[in-house]
Scaffold this motif. Sequence first.
Motif, PDB file in Angstrom:
ATOM      1  N   ILE A 221       0.852  -1.201   0.000  1.00  0.00           N
ATOM      2  CA  ILE A 221       0.000   0.000   0.000  1.00  0.00           C
ATOM      3  C   ILE A 221       0.881   1.241   0.000  1.00  0.00           C
ATOM      4  CG2 ILE A 221      -0.409  -0.036   2.522  1.00  0.00           C
ATOM      5  CD1 ILE A 221      -2.730   1.355  -0.168  1.00  0.00           C
ATOM      6  N   PHE A 222       2.013   1.160   0.710  1.00  0.00           N
ATOM      7  CA  PHE A 222       2.937   2.304   0.727  1.00  0.00           C
ATOM      8  C   PHE A 222       3.433   2.584  -0.690  1.00  0.00           C
ATOM      9  CE2 PHE A 222       7.416   3.608   0.760  1.00  0.00           C
ATOM     10  CZ  PHE A 222       7.282   4.857   1.319  1.00  0.00           C
ATOM     11  N   ASP A 223       3.940   1.550  -1.360  1.00  0.00           N
ATOM     12  CA  ASP A 223       4.462   1.745  -2.725  1.00  0.00           C
ATOM     13  C   ASP A 223       3.375   2.288  -3.655  1.00  0.00           C
ATOM     14  OD1 ASP A 223       6.934   0.849  -1.986  1.00  0.00           O
ATOM     15  OD2 ASP A 223       6.678  -1.184  -2.765  1.00  0.00           O
ATOM     16  N   THR A 224       2.179   1.742  -3.514  1.00  0.00           N
ATOM     17  CA  THR A 224       1.087   2.177  -4.389  1.00  0.00           C
ATOM     18  C   THR A 224       0.796   3.657  -4.179  1.00  0.00           C
ATOM     19  OG1 THR A 224       0.119  -0.007  -4.161  1.00  0.00           O
ATOM     20  CG2 THR A 224      -1.305   1.706  -5.045  1.00  0.00           C
ATOM     21  N   LEU A 225       0.686   4.042  -2.924  1.00  0.00           N
ATOM     22  CA  LEU A 225       0.352   5.447  -2.668  1.00  0.00           C
ATOM     23  C   LEU A 225       1.479   6.371  -3.136  1.00  0.00           C
ATOM     24  CD1 LEU A 225      -1.520   5.297   0.753  1.00  0.00           C
ATOM     25  CD2 LEU A 225      -2.473   5.941  -1.452  1.00  0.00           C
ATOM     26  N   VAL A 226       2.722   5.947  -2.899  1.00  0.00           N
ATOM     27  CA  VAL A 226       3.837   6.795  -3.338  1.00  0.00           C
ATOM     28  C   VAL A 226       3.800   6.955  -4.860  1.00  0.00           C
ATOM     29  CG1 VAL A 226       6.357   6.933  -3.519  1.00  0.00           C
ATOM     30  CG2 VAL A 226       5.289   6.315  -1.337  1.00  0.00           C
ATOM     31  N   ASN A 227       3.562   5.852  -5.559  1.00  0.00           N
ATOM     32  CA  ASN A 227       3.473   5.904  -7.032  1.00  0.00           C
ATOM     33  C   ASN A 227       2.378   6.815  -7.524  1.00  0.00           C
ATOM     34  OD1 ASN A 227       5.333   4.360  -8.290  1.00  0.00           O
ATOM     35  ND2 ASN A 227       4.284   2.434  -7.737  1.00  0.00           N
ATOM     36  N   GLN A 228       1.348   6.975  -6.711  1.00  0.00           N
ATOM     37  CA  GLN A 228       0.195   7.783  -7.142  1.00  0.00           C
ATOM     38  C   GLN A 228       0.173   9.132  -6.408  1.00  0.00           C
ATOM     39  OE1 GLN A 228      -2.609   3.939  -8.306  1.00  0.00           O
ATOM     40  NE2 GLN A 228      -3.352   5.281  -6.681  1.00  0.00           N
ATOM     41  N   ASP A 229       1.310   9.551  -5.898  1.00  0.00           N
ATOM     42  CA  ASP A 229       1.429  10.823  -5.174  1.00  0.00           C
ATOM     43  C   ASP A 229       0.429  10.922  -4.025  1.00  0.00           C
ATOM     44  OD1 ASP A 229       3.422  11.733  -7.034  1.00  0.00           O
ATOM     45  OD2 ASP A 229       1.809  12.165  -8.442  1.00  0.00           O
ATOM     46  N   GLY A 230       0.141   9.797  -3.401  1.00  0.00           N
ATOM     47  CA  GLY A 230      -0.772   9.789  -2.244  1.00  0.00           C
ATOM     48  C   GLY A 230      -2.239   9.772  -2.651  1.00  0.00           C
ATOM     49  N   LEU A 231      -2.506   9.819  -3.955  1.00  0.00           N
ATOM     50  CA  LEU A 231      -3.907   9.896  -4.417  1.00  0.00           C
ATOM     51  C   LEU A 231      -4.518   8.508  -4.588  1.00  0.00           C
ATOM     52  CD1 LEU A 231      -3.263  12.541  -7.214  1.00  0.00           C
ATOM     53  CD2 LEU A 231      -4.507  12.955  -5.076  1.00  0.00           C
ATOM     54  N   TYR A 232      -5.804   8.414  -4.381  1.00  0.00           N
ATOM     55  CA  TYR A 232      -6.529   7.168  -4.664  1.00  0.00           C
ATOM     56  C   TYR A 232      -7.986   7.528  -4.890  1.00  0.00           C
ATOM     57  CZ  TYR A 232      -8.024   7.710   0.149  1.00  0.00           C
ATOM     58  OH  TYR A 232      -8.551   8.225   1.308  1.00  0.00           O
ATOM     59  N   THR A 233      -8.718   6.590  -5.477  1.00  0.00           N
ATOM     60  CA  THR A 233     -10.123   6.861  -5.766  1.00  0.00           C
ATOM     61  C   THR A 233     -10.999   6.190  -4.732  1.00  0.00           C
ATOM     62  OG1 THR A 233      -9.426   6.514  -8.043  1.00  0.00           O
ATOM     63  CG2 THR A 233     -11.778   6.923  -7.676  1.00  0.00           C
ATOM     64  N   LEU A 234     -11.932   6.942  -4.185  1.00  0.00           N
ATOM     65  CA  LEU A 234     -12.924   6.356  -3.299  1.00  0.00           C
ATOM     66  C   LEU A 234     -14.158   6.071  -4.151  1.00  0.00           C
ATOM     67  CD1 LEU A 234     -13.307   5.629  -0.345  1.00  0.00           C
ATOM     68  CD2 LEU A 234     -14.283   7.878   0.037  1.00  0.00           C
ATOM     69  N   MET A 235     -14.551   4.798  -4.206  1.00  0.00           N
ATOM     70  CA  MET A 235     -15.689   4.396  -5.048  1.00  0.00           C
ATOM     71  C   MET A 235     -16.899   4.218  -4.130  1.00  0.00           C
ATOM     72  SD  MET A 235     -13.502   1.614  -7.287  1.00  0.00           S
ATOM     73  CE  MET A 235     -14.791   1.107  -8.412  1.00  0.00           C
ATOM     74  N   ILE A 236     -17.637   5.292  -3.930  1.00  0.00           N
ATOM     75  CA  ILE A 236     -18.774   5.248  -3.009  1.00  0.00           C
ATOM     76  C   ILE A 236     -19.958   4.634  -3.768  1.00  0.00           C
ATOM     77  CG2 ILE A 236     -20.274   6.634  -1.509  1.00  0.00           C
ATOM     78  CD1 ILE A 236     -17.990   8.746  -1.486  1.00  0.00           C
ATOM     79  N   THR A 237     -20.438   3.501  -3.245  1.00  0.00           N
ATOM     80  CA  THR A 237     -21.378   2.694  -4.028  1.00  0.00           C
ATOM     81  C   THR A 237     -22.759   2.637  -3.375  1.00  0.00           C
ATOM     82  OG1 THR A 237     -19.436   1.414  -4.625  1.00  0.00           O
ATOM     83  CG2 THR A 237     -21.553   0.482  -5.227  1.00  0.00           C
ATOM     84  N   GLU A 238     -23.732   3.215  -4.071  1.00  0.00           N
ATOM     85  CA  GLU A 238     -25.108   3.280  -3.558  1.00  0.00           C
ATOM     86  C   GLU A 238     -25.785   1.914  -3.693  1.00  0.00           C
ATOM     87  OE1 GLU A 238     -26.527   6.124  -2.401  1.00  0.00           O
ATOM     88  OE2 GLU A 238     -24.924   7.504  -3.001  1.00  0.00           O
ATOM     89  N   PRO A 239     -26.832   1.676  -2.876  1.00  0.00           N
ATOM     90  CA  PRO A 239     -27.538   0.395  -2.981  1.00  0.00           C
ATOM     91  C   PRO A 239     -28.077   0.135  -4.386  1.00  0.00           C
ATOM     92  CG  PRO A 239     -28.240   1.597  -1.028  1.00  0.00           C
ATOM     93  CD  PRO A 239     -27.316   2.506  -1.779  1.00  0.00           C
ATOM     94  N   ASP A 240     -28.446   1.183  -5.143  1.00  0.00           N
ATOM     95  CA  ASP A 240     -28.978   0.938  -6.496  1.00  0.00           C
ATOM     96  C   ASP A 240     -27.859   0.772  -7.531  1.00  0.00           C
ATOM     97  OD1 ASP A 240     -27.930   3.405  -6.988  1.00  0.00           O
ATOM     98  OD2 ASP A 240     -29.822   4.380  -7.517  1.00  0.00           O
ATOM     99  N   GLY A 241     -26.604   0.734  -7.063  1.00  0.00           N
ATOM    100  CA  GLY A 241     -25.492   0.486  -7.979  1.00  0.00           C
ATOM    101  C   GLY A 241     -24.811   1.753  -8.468  1.00  0.00           C
ATOM    102  N   THR A 242     -25.412   2.923  -8.199  1.00  0.00           N
ATOM    103  CA  THR A 242     -24.771   4.160  -8.650  1.00  0.00           C
ATOM    104  C   THR A 242     -23.410   4.281  -7.995  1.00  0.00           C
ATOM    105  OG1 THR A 242     -26.954   5.146  -8.594  1.00  0.00           O
ATOM    106  CG2 THR A 242     -25.098   6.671  -8.846  1.00  0.00           C
ATOM    107  N   LEU A 243     -22.423   4.619  -8.821  1.00  0.00           N
ATOM    108  CA  LEU A 243     -21.061   4.735  -8.309  1.00  0.00           C
ATOM    109  C   LEU A 243     -20.636   6.196  -8.330  1.00  0.00           C
ATOM    110  CD1 LEU A 243     -18.238   3.610  -7.599  1.00  0.00           C
ATOM    111  CD2 LEU A 243     -17.867   3.267 -10.047  1.00  0.00           C
ATOM    112  N   ASN A 244     -20.271   6.729  -7.161  1.00  0.00           N
ATOM    113  CA  ASN A 244     -19.720   8.085  -7.112  1.00  0.00           C
ATOM    114  C   ASN A 244     -18.232   7.975  -6.854  1.00  0.00           C
ATOM    115  OD1 ASN A 244     -22.170   9.616  -7.302  1.00  0.00           O
ATOM    116  ND2 ASN A 244     -22.662   8.789  -5.278  1.00  0.00           N
ATOM    117  N   ALA A 245     -17.462   8.395  -7.836  1.00  0.00           N
ATOM    118  CA  ALA A 245     -16.012   8.270  -7.661  1.00  0.00           C
ATOM    119  C   ALA A 245     -15.447   9.623  -7.251  1.00  0.00           C
ATOM    120  CB  ALA A 245     -15.380   7.798  -8.961  1.00  0.00           C
ATOM    121  N   ARG A 246     -14.574   9.593  -6.252  1.00  0.00           N
ATOM    122  CA  ARG A 246     -13.992  10.833  -5.745  1.00  0.00           C
ATOM    123  C   ARG A 246     -12.501  10.577  -5.508  1.00  0.00           C
ATOM    124  NH1 ARG A 246     -16.327  14.981  -1.679  1.00  0.00           N
ATOM    125  NH2 ARG A 246     -14.441  15.823  -0.740  1.00  0.00           N
TER     126      ARG A 246
END
Length: 496
Positions: free
Chosen positions: A75-100
Amino acid sequence: MKEIIKLNAKNLSLLPKEVKTPAYDRTKIKAGIVHIGIGGFHRSHEAYYVDKLLEQGSADWGICGVALLDIDRRIFDTLVNQDGLYTLMITEPDGTLNARVIGSIIECLFAPSDPEAVLEKMANPDIKIITLTITEGGYNFDAATGEFQITEPAIQWDLNNHKNPKTVFGYLSQALKLRRDRGISGLTIQSCDNIQKNGHVIKKMLLSYVKEAEPGLISWIEKHVTFPDSMVDRITPVTTLSDIENLKNVYGIDDAWPVVCEPFIQWVIEDNYSNGRPEWESVGVQFVHDVSPYEKMKISLLNAGHSLLGFSGSLYGCNTIDETVRIPLFGSFLREFMDIEVTPVLGEVEGINIEDYKDSLIQRFGNKNIKDKLSRICLESSAKIPKFLLPTIMEQLERGGEIKRSVLVIAAWCRYLELADTKGHDYEIEDKMGVVLRTEALASISDDPLAFLKIETIFNDLTRSKRFVDTYLLIMNSIRKNGIAETIRNLNQIVD
Ligand code: CS2
């Protein structure tokens, strides 16, 4: 074909408009928080709240994420490679995906390769809070006595290697010592794990360690460091390869380790900070005088409810929480457990209607777009069960209330251990105490029916309760003979 964009700081402006990206200049953010344990839960919870806070202009509260253990290298290597950034995939019960895309982790350190950098960071005057998600087992206390386990090899290592520690206790005590010696202010140490009175627990454990390691530091800690209690909540399953693919297909983002979570989020904190805090209330955090009723409610309903579904669902052949809870037999069993055995031990929780809370839990568990694997729930149960479920059994025994549903969870756990890795049962035992658990579970089939319950570091002296033991034996016997579904169906006949 959709263009695929690798997630990093340089590419942020290339991401599709529907994806929310940090609206603040990350190069101007200063770290005010050190966080230990940058797993999925931290990234769906605290880092999300901080991201919202930074958006409002609080530039002093970025997070420096610390990967403490060797196994955290990926996880450390991954975050460093991505400058600390990652996507949060907030998933609603109806399947709607809000990516942030979350930008609040502005720095990362890998403790095993540079312990000094971690100690220096924690001692830096800009750091006002150290938060922890080190799992329920990370607090190193004996479930039976509640005392710090000083003989643990990693703790012994830290006692002899102050500058090169392995555990959170070694790091915290040395960092606090540096702060004191340099005349720097104290700070707040805040646990974000599912333990009742988590602030009290980390304080007690840390002071037990410090008593051995740096006895002269105790009074300084008492005066300059606070340990607020808090209740944390957001269901965060383990990220799968198909989540990574899904993010690529839907948004064209190439993120090596996104985090999936439900829309629900909650953080209730005792307002007890020794060196300032962010205005978390402006992003939805609730500050209260006494967190205990909230923690107790959440841990004994949600987390214990998870364990109930985890073991009974696995025995039935299910794979995920949503799949299990949507089977009416298990859904109603869970609700009965909540209503008959847990609710009576909960007092009033200000601002919360317990009936609505239970309804909402069952709905959250049923979110079929959150594929929360039973294997995640069942892992490290030797650390979870004593915190999630045993307090309920003990209180119910004391008040003469029903215990059979809670006891069924323990019996199902034992059966799970007996069957793990045998033909037709592909579940594994992932637990620090795995060998003991499996040995005693097997011994309970042939040698001593109570062998499993006699693991004192988990069950303490519960075997002294005849009612508990009798209930357990009846249920265990039925699960072995008739299976989990029959046992749940006939529970009222099996135990009066
Ligand atoms: C789960 C928790 O690990 C477990 O057994 O019950 O991780 C749970 O999903 C979170 O505490 C939800 O807030």
